[in-house]
Scaffold this motif. Structure first.
Motif, PDB file in Angstrom:
ATOM      1  N   PHE A 401       0.797  -1.231   0.000  1.00  0.00           N
ATOM      2  CA  PHE A 401       0.000   0.000   0.000  1.00  0.00           C
ATOM      3  C   PHE A 401       0.830   1.281   0.000  1.00  0.00           C
ATOM      4  O   PHE A 401       0.556   2.191  -0.783  1.00  0.00           O
ATOM      5  N   TYR A 402       1.809   1.392   0.883  1.00  0.00           N
ATOM      6  CA  TYR A 402       2.435   2.697   1.132  1.00  0.00           C
ATOM      7  C   TYR A 402       3.437   3.111   0.060  1.00  0.00           C
ATOM      8  O   TYR A 402       3.555   4.287  -0.254  1.00  0.00           O
ATOM      9  N   GLU A 403       4.172   2.149  -0.467  1.00  0.00           N
ATOM     10  CA  GLU A 403       5.276   2.491  -1.374  1.00  0.00           C
ATOM     11  C   GLU A 403       4.906   2.137  -2.811  1.00  0.00           C
ATOM     12  O   GLU A 403       4.477   1.009  -3.084  1.00  0.00           O
ATOM     13  N   PRO A 404       5.067   3.099  -3.729  1.00  0.00           N
ATOM     14  CA  PRO A 404       4.695   2.845  -5.127  1.00  0.00           C
ATOM     15  C   PRO A 404       5.349   1.575  -5.696  1.00  0.00           C
ATOM     16  O   PRO A 404       4.716   0.843  -6.455  1.00  0.00           O
ATOM     17  N   GLU A 405       6.596   1.313  -5.286  1.00  0.00           N
ATOM     18  CA  GLU A 405       7.302   0.137  -5.825  1.00  0.00           C
ATOM     19  C   GLU A 405       6.610  -1.160  -5.383  1.00  0.00           C
ATOM     20  O   GLU A 405       6.433  -2.088  -6.175  1.00  0.00           O
ATOM     21  N   LYS A 406       6.223  -1.213  -4.116  1.00  0.00           N
ATOM     22  CA  LYS A 406       5.563  -2.420  -3.614  1.00  0.00           C
ATOM     23  C   LYS A 406       4.174  -2.584  -4.239  1.00  0.00           C
ATOM     24  O   LYS A 406       3.737  -3.688  -4.557  1.00  0.00           O
ATOM     25  N   THR A 407       3.468  -1.458  -4.404  1.00  0.00           N
ATOM     26  CA  THR A 407       2.152  -1.520  -5.042  1.00  0.00           C
ATOM     27  C   THR A 407       2.284  -2.034  -6.460  1.00  0.00           C
ATOM     28  O   THR A 407       1.545  -2.925  -6.906  1.00  0.00           O
ATOM     29  N   GLY A 408       3.257  -1.479  -7.195  1.00  0.00           N
ATOM     30  CA  GLY A 408       3.474  -1.907  -8.584  1.00  0.00           C
ATOM     31  C   GLY A 408       3.846  -3.368  -8.685  1.00  0.00           C
ATOM     32  O   GLY A 408       3.315  -4.109  -9.529  1.00  0.00           O
ATOM     33  N   ALA A 409       4.742  -3.798  -7.804  1.00  0.00           N
ATOM     34  CA  ALA A 409       5.170  -5.201  -7.823  1.00  0.00           C
ATOM     35  C   ALA A 409       4.002  -6.127  -7.500  1.00  0.00           C
ATOM     36  O   ALA A 409       3.841  -7.192  -8.122  1.00  0.00           O
ATOM     37  N   TYR A 410       3.171  -5.722  -6.540  1.00  0.00           N
ATOM     38  CA  TYR A 410       2.012  -6.548  -6.169  1.00  0.00           C
ATOM     39  C   TYR A 410       1.043  -6.666  -7.346  1.00  0.00           C
ATOM     40  O   TYR A 410       0.598  -7.764  -7.710  1.00  0.00           O
ATOM     41  N   LEU A 411       0.701  -5.533  -7.951  1.00  0.00           N
ATOM     42  CA  LEU A 411      -0.245  -5.562  -9.076  1.00  0.00           C
ATOM     43  C   LEU A 411       0.314  -6.389 -10.243  1.00  0.00           C
ATOM     44  O   LEU A 411      -0.423  -7.137 -10.885  1.00  0.00           O
ATOM     45  N   ALA A 412       1.618  -6.258 -10.470  1.00  0.00           N
ATOM     46  CA  ALA A 412       2.234  -7.066 -11.529  1.00  0.00           C
ATOM     47  C   ALA A 412       2.145  -8.555 -11.220  1.00  0.00           C
ATOM     48  O   ALA A 412       1.898  -9.384 -12.102  1.00  0.00           O
ATOM     49  N   SER A 413       2.288  -8.910  -9.928  1.00  0.00           N
ATOM     50  CA  SER A 413       2.229 -10.334  -9.562  1.00  0.00           C
ATOM     51  C   SER A 413       0.823 -10.892  -9.757  1.00  0.00           C
ATOM     52  O   SER A 413       0.648 -12.062 -10.086  1.00  0.00           O
ATOM     53  N   VAL A 414      -0.196 -10.042  -9.568  1.00  0.00           N
ATOM     54  CA  VAL A 414      -1.583 -10.507  -9.727  1.00  0.00           C
ATOM     55  C   VAL A 414      -1.932 -10.669 -11.201  1.00  0.00           C
ATOM     56  O   VAL A 414      -2.614 -11.609 -11.602  1.00  0.00           O
ATOM     57  N   THR A 415      -1.458  -9.715 -12.029  1.00  0.00           N
ATOM     58  CA  THR A 415      -1.819  -9.748 -13.444  1.00  0.00           C
ATOM     59  C   THR A 415      -0.881 -10.663 -14.244  1.00  0.00           C
ATOM     60  O   THR A 415      -1.155 -10.984 -15.402  1.00  0.00           O
ATOM     61  N   GLY A 416       0.239 -11.071 -13.595  1.00  0.00           N
ATOM     62  CA  GLY A 416       1.200 -11.883 -14.325  1.00  0.00           C
ATOM     63  C   GLY A 416       2.029 -11.065 -15.309  1.00  0.00           C
ATOM     64  O   GLY A 416       2.696 -11.616 -16.183  1.00  0.00           O
ATOM     65  N   ALA A 417       1.992  -9.735 -15.139  1.00  0.00           N
ATOM     66  CA  ALA A 417       2.732  -8.868 -16.069  1.00  0.00           C
ATOM     67  C   ALA A 417       4.214  -8.872 -15.743  1.00  0.00           C
ATOM     68  O   ALA A 417       4.614  -9.082 -14.616  1.00  0.00           O
TER      69      ALA A 417
END
Length: 417
Positions: A401-417
């Motif tokens: 949630f707090y850090e853009p890098e962690k948010t981006g990495a999480y969303l990428a892991s969900v979408t498989g991107a």
């Protein structure tokens, strides 16, 4: 038998008093009102308790209303589109529902606190109906092994100094207005699911809608959080409950018409079904010093008072009571000295710090990566579900949630991107 005084009969004070009582401690509970006065009085709060907090109640067999209260299976987030509260069609930029792993529940504190207080007395606890001043505690403290202060308002709180390092805000960040109603219709997209609805109106404030059990049965809570000085900050000085409800509904019609559409037939549950106020989110020093030199330990929102924007007040109170109960039991016959008090608070702060960090973040305008995260949850059910379940365990927000890098990495892991 160790003697403990608990001052204040809210979620944390009563849960702790009943827990200590069940372990054979001699407990005195001070309340400024009787159970009947609480039950017939004004609503005191909004409350939605998630799985972990509910389990603390079950562990003590205090879940008296579990079968009657609505079982809340989801948590939805809607964000009004920019400019959508101008005349013309209203759009939601974001609208989704996350599913909870374990259901949540809300029981009007008038029902719960009155019931628990009567149970405490029936089980042989000493109940003292008296408002407590510092001078009273000074007198009483000599007769008890430990004094716990869980009365979150009034002069007792002044004994606990503000912790500026942990309290970034010195002024209230929201003006709060609550109405308990009967007659709210279901959300058309999920008519059979009880859910908490978080409606965010950027630059204006938030509307929360939650199912609850009140003195007259099943009801819903309409809860506005307005940015001070903004268009929602209109409840100050409103004494008439009907006027309060009328203001609530008028603001819903303007800012959240999708919620207003199901509220056209609502009426207040009772004359005491409204509440308005504001307070500055504050973390305080947990140890208070009495004029005679005695020490008292602050409990729950005496020491950690967060804005209700994240729905954590009663959850935090339950978790605080559970942590303090464990610390007291582990202490055995040893003295409850200042070092022990600070260690006991630190044990609670280990969970509370995540709530404070998250709540303070939610009070500020959201950065771009949070807007992206909320938007992604509309397309990706696992993201919506994770966000919803973090209301039960706010520590998880550290991971995405707090850090853009962690948010981006999480969303990428969900979408498989």
């Amino acid at each position: 038998m160790r003697k403990i005084l608990v001052v204040g009969a809210g979620q944390s004070g009563l849960q702790l008093a009943l827990g200590l009582q069940s372990h054979g401690y001699e407990v005195t509970l001070m309340s400024n009102r009787t159970a009947d006065e609480i039950r017939s009085g004004r609503v005191m709060s909004t409350q939605c308790m998630f799985h972990t907090a509910l389990q603390h109640e079950r562990d003590l067999q205090l879940n008296f209303w579990e079968q009657q209260a609505p079982k809340i299976g989801g948590l939805g987030v809607s964000v009004a589109a920019p400019g959508s509260h101008d005349p013309g069609p209203t759009q939601r930029a974001i609208d989704w529902l996350g599913r909870l792993d374990g259901y949540a529940q809300s029981v009007d504190q008038r029902v719960k606190m009155a019931g628990w207080m009567e149970t405490f007395a029936q089980r042989g606890g000493q109940l003292v109906i008296h408002g407590a001043a510092v001078s009273d505690l000074d007198y009483f403290s000599r007769a008890y092994d430990l004094v716990l202060v869980s009365a979150g308002k009034g002069e007792l709180v002044q004994m606990f100094g503000r912790d500026p390092e942990r309290s970034p805000y010195s002024e209230p960040q929201r003006a709060l207005a609550v109405a308990y109603v009967h007659g709210l219709g279901p959300r058309p997209e999920h008519p059979d699911l009880d859910a908490v609805r978080c409606n965010l109106v950027p630059g204006v404030g938030e509307l929360f809608v939650m199912p609850t059990l009140t003195t007259s049965g099943r009801a819903d809570i309409l809860f506005w959080e307005g940015i001070p000085g903004g268009p929602l900050d209109v409840f100050n000085g409103v004494k008439d409950p009907a006027e309060h409800l009328s203001l609530t509904l008028g603001l819903m019609e303007k800012f959240t018409p999708w919620e207003y559409a199901r509220a056209t037939k609502v009426e207040l549950t009772d004359a005491g079904g409204t509440l308005a106020g504001r307070y500055a989110p504050t973390v305080r020093n947990p140890v208070g010093r009495l004029p005679g030199g005695g020490l008292v330990l602050g409990v729950a929102d005496v020491v950690v008072a967060n804005d209700p924007i994240t729905g954590q007040g009663s959850n935090s109170a339950s978790k605080c009571a559970a942590a303090y109960l464990s610390s007291i039991l582990e202490r055995g016959e040893k003295e409850f000295d200042e070092e022990w008090m600070r260690a006991t608070f630190d044990r609670y702060w280990d969970t509370a710090r995540h709530v404070t960090k998250w709540t303070n973040a939610m009070l500020a305008p959201p950065p771009e990566h949070i807007v992206n995260l909320l938007g992604a949850a509309g397309q990706l059910p696992p993201v919506a579900d994770r966000f919803a379940n973090a209301f039960n365990d706010p520590a998880d927000f550290e991971n995405f949630f707090y850090e853009p890098e962690k948010t981006g990495a999480y969303l990428a892991s969900v979408t498989g991107a």
